[in-house]
Design an enzyme around this catalytic site. Structure first.
Site, short mmCIF file in Angstrom:
data_model
loop_
_atom_site.label_atom_id
_atom_site.label_comp_id
_atom_site.label_asym_id
_atom_site.label_seq_id
_atom_site.Cartn_x
_atom_site.Cartn_y
_atom_site.Cartn_z
N GLY A 170 0.82 -1.20 0.00
CA GLY A 170 0.00 0.00 0.00
C GLY A 170 0.86 1.25 0.00
O GLY A 170 1.91 1.31 -0.64
N GLY A 227 4.24 0.51 1.76
CA GLY A 227 4.94 -0.52 0.98
C GLY A 227 5.52 0.05 -0.31
O GLY A 227 6.69 -0.19 -0.64
N ASP A 258 1.26 -8.49 -2.03
CA ASP A 258 -0.01 -7.99 -1.50
C ASP A 258 -1.10 -9.00 -1.87
O ASP A 258 -0.92 -9.79 -2.79
CB ASP A 258 -0.36 -6.61 -2.08
N ILE A 273 5.57 -3.02 10.82
CA ILE A 273 5.09 -1.63 10.90
C ILE A 273 3.59 -1.59 11.22
O ILE A 273 3.07 -0.61 11.75
CB ILE A 273 5.38 -0.88 9.57
N THR A 274 2.88 -2.67 10.94
CA THR A 274 1.42 -2.71 11.09
C THR A 274 0.98 -2.35 12.51
O THR A 274 1.57 -2.80 13.50
CB THR A 274 0.91 -4.12 10.74
N HIS A 319 4.11 2.85 20.88
CA HIS A 319 3.79 3.79 19.82
C HIS A 319 2.39 4.32 20.10
O HIS A 319 1.47 3.55 20.30
CB HIS A 319 3.83 3.05 18.48
#
Ligand code: TXD
Length: 319
Positions: A12, A15, A34, A119-120, A176
């Protein structure tokens, strides 16, 4: 010598930007993965067509099957869904936990020797689950958040002081999100701590607190402006810095969500701490002294991440 191979799971916004930066820096050959058919292939071709202009030699390909990531040296995971209106944090957690299960299985089968950067969101819980699902050693699975949060803090400070971003260093610890812990006494302009800069009259304590709060809300500020989607340029740049430190064995000191096994008094959890990233992945976790205020913020962060991890365990008792 064969080129390194970098797999991007999720093609996305982040990415695609990761692929572009990895190409421009010639970090290796790049595979975009993906579930959306055609999209990773289209982005790979578009980027490949930019390589003659920018003069970089990187193989770029797109795939919808995990075979395509076989033998990757680095895997960066952005796969998942963002929070949509009406969706609770727990709904998001449940969906992205399932995504981590698929991604973890794919990495376990095809790229068990890779350095994996997650990272998700929700980051600290997802990287914890991804490490379990993939079965990779904890020093090879890490989460990206601290580099981004520190970079935001550095940028705001550089703007405030009208100095180069290069001369501002900053340390942000913890989870985070709302409970991140910006460490003002370990953040400096050319080595002079922010706490001294307040004494020197460069800014007031109140103004510093505003900047700290803006850093905490950094993600939301971008979402508010973009309306659709979240930040992607700075998150991608941050993950690339981590990948580069691993691939080139730079041993950079970077704040990352790392697996804690007793450090900072925590066990079996991922949380943002200063780390050294080199050829062996997370080679060291630096345990700095926290004063009572910082410790209180850190404990709040631990509690919030533990809440998310408990929610994961409820959904997936096998974890
Ligand atoms: O600091 C941080 N860690 C973050 C985290 C900063 C910014 C954004 N952060 C999170 O990164 C954000 O909340 C998202 O969870 C991820 C990825 O953000 P991005 O902006 O790149 O999201 P996109 O554009 O929606 O891309 C996600 C892609 C999309 O193309 C989907 O088709 C794909 O993920 N997707 C999957 N790929 C593989 N496998 C599965 N199951 C899958 N499900 C969705």
């Amino acid at each position: 010598m064969a080129r390194n191979k970098i797999a991007l799971i999720g093609s996305g916004q982040i990415g695609g930007t990761l692929a572009h930066l990895a190409g421009l820096k010639e970090l290796g050959d790049i595979v975009l993965f993906d579930i959306a058919e055609g999209m990773p292939q289209g982005k790979a071709l578009d980027l490949a067509e930019s390589s003659p202009v920018d003069g970089f030699d990187s193989g770029l390909s797109g795939t919808n099957t995990y075979e395509g990531i076989a033998g990757s040296d680095v895997v960066i995971v952005t796969a998942g869904v963002p929070r949509k209106p009406g969706m609770s944090r727990d709904d998001l957690l449940e969906i992205n936990l399932k995504v981590m299960e698929q991604v973890g299985a794919g990495i376990k089968k095809y790229a068990p020797d890779a350095f994996v950067i997650c990272i998700t969101n929700p980051l600290d819980a997802m990287v914890w689950a991804l490490q379990k699902f993939s079965g990779l050693p904890a020093n090879k699975v890490v989460g990206m958040a601290g580099v981004l949060d520190s970079s935001r803090f550095r940028y705001f400070l550089a703007e405030e002081f009208k100095v180069s971003v290069e001369d501002v260093t900053a340390f942000v610890l913890g989870g985070h999100g709302d409970t991140m812990v910006p460490l003002t006494r370990y953040s400096t302009v050319a080595g002079v701590p922010l706490t001294d800069l307040v004494k020197m009259g460069w800014l007031t304590a109140e103004r510093l607190e505003e900047i700290v709060q803006r850093t905490r809300d950094g993600g939301a500020e971008i979402v508010g402006l973009l309306k659709t989607g979240s930040a992607f340029y700075a998150p991608a740049a941050s993950a690339i810095a981590m990948a580069e430190s691993y691939l080139k064995d730079k041993k950079r000191v970077l704040p990352c969500a790392a697996y804690l096994d007793g450090q900072y008094g925590q066990k079996d959890m991922y949380l943002g701490v200063p780390t050294v990233i080199g050829e062996n992945g997370i080679e060291r976790i630096i345990e700095i002294d926290l004063n009572s205020d910082e410790k209180a913020m850190f404990d709040k962060s631990v509690a919030s991440v533990n809440g998310l991890v408990d929610a994961c365990k409820k959904i997936q008792p096998a974890l």
